[in-house]
Motif scaffolding. Structure first.
Motif, PDB file in Angstrom:
ATOM      1  N   ALA A   1      -1.087  -5.521  -6.027  1.00  0.00           N
ATOM      2  CA  ALA A   1      -2.207  -6.444  -5.848  1.00  0.00           C
ATOM      3  C   ALA A   1      -3.371  -5.991  -6.721  1.00  0.00           C
ATOM      4  N   THR A   2      -4.039  -6.942  -7.324  1.00  0.00           N
ATOM      5  CA  THR A   2      -5.255  -6.663  -8.074  1.00  0.00           C
ATOM      6  C   THR A   2      -6.372  -7.515  -7.485  1.00  0.00           C
TER       7      THR A   2
ATOM      8  N   VAL B   1      -7.893 -12.490  -5.710  1.00  0.00           N
ATOM      9  CA  VAL B   1      -6.808 -11.576  -5.352  1.00  0.00           C
ATOM     10  C   VAL B   1      -5.522 -12.070  -6.004  1.00  0.00           C
ATOM     11  N   ARG B   2      -4.898 -11.219  -6.783  1.00  0.00           N
ATOM     12  CA  ARG B   2      -3.615 -11.527  -7.415  1.00  0.00           C
ATOM     13  C   ARG B   2      -2.562 -10.582  -6.850  1.00  0.00           C
ATOM     14  N   MET B   3      -1.396 -11.123  -6.528  1.00  0.00           N
ATOM     15  CA  MET B   3      -0.298 -10.291  -6.041  1.00  0.00           C
ATOM     16  C   MET B   3       1.015 -10.756  -6.656  1.00  0.00           C
ATOM     17  N   SER B   4       1.916  -9.823  -6.871  1.00  0.00           N
ATOM     18  CA  SER B   4       3.274 -10.136  -7.323  1.00  0.00           C
ATOM     19  C   SER B   4       4.235  -9.197  -6.632  1.00  0.00           C
ATOM     20  N   ALA B   5       5.444  -9.694  -6.348  1.00  0.00           N
ATOM     21  CA  ALA B   5       6.458  -8.903  -5.645  1.00  0.00           C
ATOM     22  C   ALA B   5       7.811  -9.079  -6.307  1.00  0.00           C
TER      23      ALA B   5
ATOM     24  N   TYR C   1      -3.975  -2.082  -6.576  1.00  0.00           N
ATOM     25  CA  TYR C   1      -3.231  -1.518  -5.450  1.00  0.00           C
ATOM     26  C   TYR C   1      -1.738  -1.660  -5.703  1.00  0.00           C
ATOM     27  N   ASP C   2      -0.969  -0.637  -5.323  1.00  0.00           N
ATOM     28  CA  ASP C   2       0.481  -0.639  -5.495  1.00  0.00           C
ATOM     29  C   ASP C   2       1.179  -0.193  -4.221  1.00  0.00           C
ATOM     30  N   MET C   3       2.419  -0.672  -4.055  1.00  0.00           N
ATOM     31  CA  MET C   3       3.295  -0.101  -3.041  1.00  0.00           C
ATOM     32  C   MET C   3       3.869   1.200  -3.594  1.00  0.00           C
ATOM     33  N   PRO C   4       4.206   2.171  -2.733  1.00  0.00           N
ATOM     34  CA  PRO C   4       4.754   3.439  -3.228  1.00  0.00           C
ATOM     35  C   PRO C   4       6.000   3.261  -4.095  1.00  0.00           C
TER      36      PRO C   4
ATOM     37  N   LEU D   1      -0.532  -1.097   0.868  1.00  0.00           N
ATOM     38  CA  LEU D   1      -0.691  -0.819  -0.557  1.00  0.00           C
ATOM     39  C   LEU D   1      -1.794   0.220  -0.755  1.00  0.00           C
ATOM     40  N   SER D   2      -1.608   1.082  -1.722  1.00  0.00           N
ATOM     41  CA  SER D   2      -2.576   2.143  -1.999  1.00  0.00           C
ATOM     42  C   SER D   2      -3.360   1.848  -3.272  1.00  0.00           C
ATOM     43  N   ARG D   3      -4.663   2.112  -3.210  1.00  0.00           N
ATOM     44  CA  ARG D   3      -5.505   1.882  -4.388  1.00  0.00           C
ATOM     45  C   ARG D   3      -5.234   2.958  -5.433  1.00  0.00           C
ATOM     46  N   ILE D   4      -4.937   2.527  -6.659  1.00  0.00           N
ATOM     47  CA  ILE D   4      -4.633   3.472  -7.728  1.00  0.00           C
ATOM     48  C   ILE D   4      -5.643   3.413  -8.864  1.00  0.00           C
ATOM     49  N   ALA D   5      -6.508   2.406  -8.868  1.00  0.00           N
ATOM     50  CA  ALA D   5      -7.524   2.309  -9.925  1.00  0.00           C
ATOM     51  C   ALA D   5      -8.681   1.457  -9.432  1.00  0.00           C
ATOM     52  N   LEU D   6      -9.886   1.805  -9.899  1.00  0.00           N
ATOM     53  CA  LEU D   6     -11.089   1.044  -9.558  1.00  0.00           C
ATOM     54  C   LEU D   6     -12.023   1.122 -10.766  1.00  0.00           C
TER      55      LEU D   6
END
Length: 344
Positions: free
Chosen positions: A73-74, A155-159, A64-67, A45-50
């Motif tokens: 993930a947050t 850590v939160r994740m959803s798929a 973080y998002d997958m492409p 996953l790539s970080r897109i915001a901080l």
């Protein structure tokens, strides 16, 4: 977590607006106080915001998002008023389970799972994975809460397509990819256990707001501030950690908790981001036998806000209405105290 920013602005002393930390997308970021490092990529996953909802890196969120946007993930890093994994796991779990998006989600295990992170050697963290019904936006969602000294990482994740078991594996990979600080004596060592409901619920007598009492307000501010400073010191606490139980089932806005050894007060953990309202017999009420109860709010930056006292132990709804109104009698941040003249 940031969905409560508008309400938070009413109940703390300063406005809340998340700021971009300005870290280049291809660079890692190190949290100054904990030493935790978030790299540009975590397990694919790539970080897109901080961002940071404070000016002191005390409420940080990394997205973080997958492409292909199939999974995200947050990661939240915050400094709670009460450092307790089980309490903030309970609040985060409530936040998930009360969202329309995940309201019908089913836990993949009967109980949350205790686990160890990095080289800590103790199962001081908690995680839970959910399977969501067919036809929803996401097939699974997950939560993990990890202690880092006096800090909490959530850590939160959803798929969209992964099963609960598959997402659990991805969650563990993300946690492993985070660069955790080396364990120290201040890190949690006890095995984390989920909070249970209180055996006997509190009862609330008829309570009304007490007449302004300047001494009561000043003592409430100073006592809460001293407690906050003691918690953040590097000296290990000699008292054993509090074992909390939960009153009722909790709601999105707050959860009510008390020590299993006490029935004369409680705390309200606001949403799932670290702020805590304390409701206990006031010091002056104990001195003059008036039986008054003090209400104070401590936020993630250690700012303590006092509110009007009550003639008896108020109900959580009374306290929530008062705190939400923003009618503080005084605030204390560090050594700086601000008081409302009407409270004297």
């Amino acid at each position: 977590m940031n969905k409560w920013v508008l309400v938070l602005a009413l109940v703390i002393a300063t406005p809340v607006k998340a700021r971009d930390l300005g870290v280049p997308a291809d660079k890692g970021w190190k949290h100054a106080e904990t030493g935790l490092i978030l790299m540009p990529q975590l397990a694919g996953l790539s970080r897109i915001a901080l961002t940071d909802a404070t000016q002191t890196e005390r409420d940080v969120a990394a997205q973080y998002d997958m492409p292909d946007k199939s999974m995200f993930a947050t990661i939240y890093l915050f400094h709670p008023a009460i450092t307790d994994v089980a309490l903030w796991f309970d609040r985060s779990r409530t936040a998930i389970e009360t969202r329309d998006l995940f309201r019908n989600a089913a836990p993949a295990s009967a109980d949350p799972i205790s686990f160890a992170v990095g080289n800590s050697g103790s199962a001081a963290s908690l995680r839970q994975v959910y399977a969501t019904p067919g036809g929803g936006q996401y097939r699974s969602t997950a939560l993990a809460v990890v202690p880092v000294g006096e800090w909490i990482v959530s850590v939160r994740m959803s798929a969209k397509t992964l099963t609960a078991d598959q997402l659990d594996a991805s969650l563990q990979q993300v946690i492993q990819a985070i660069r955790w600080p080396k364990p120290t004596a201040t890190l949690a060592t006890a095995t984390a256990r989920p909070i249970m409901g209180c055996d006997t619920p509190l009862t609330f007598p008829k309570a009304r707001q007490a007449k302004p009492n300047g001494a009561d307000m000043l003592m409430a501010l100073m006592a809460s501030s001293i407690a906050a400073k003691a918690k953040s010191s590097d000296i290990p606490a000699s008292a054993p950690p509090t074992t909390w139980c939960r009153e009722d089932d909790g709601r999105t806005e707050y959860g009510v908790y008390r020590s299993i050894a006490s029935t004369n007060g409680y705390v309200m953990a606001l949403y799932d981001a670290g702020g805590v309202v304390s409701v206990y017999p006031s010091l002056m009420g104990q001195v003059d036998n008036s039986g008054t109860y003090a209400v104070s709010l401590t936020d993630v930056e250690g700012t303590v806000s006092s509110f009007p006292s009550f003639t008896a132990m108020p109900s959580p709804q009374q306290v929530w209405d008062l705190v939400k109104s923003g009618k503080r009698t005084g605030t204390m941040r560090g050594n700086q105290m601000t008081i409302d003249p009407k409270a004297l």
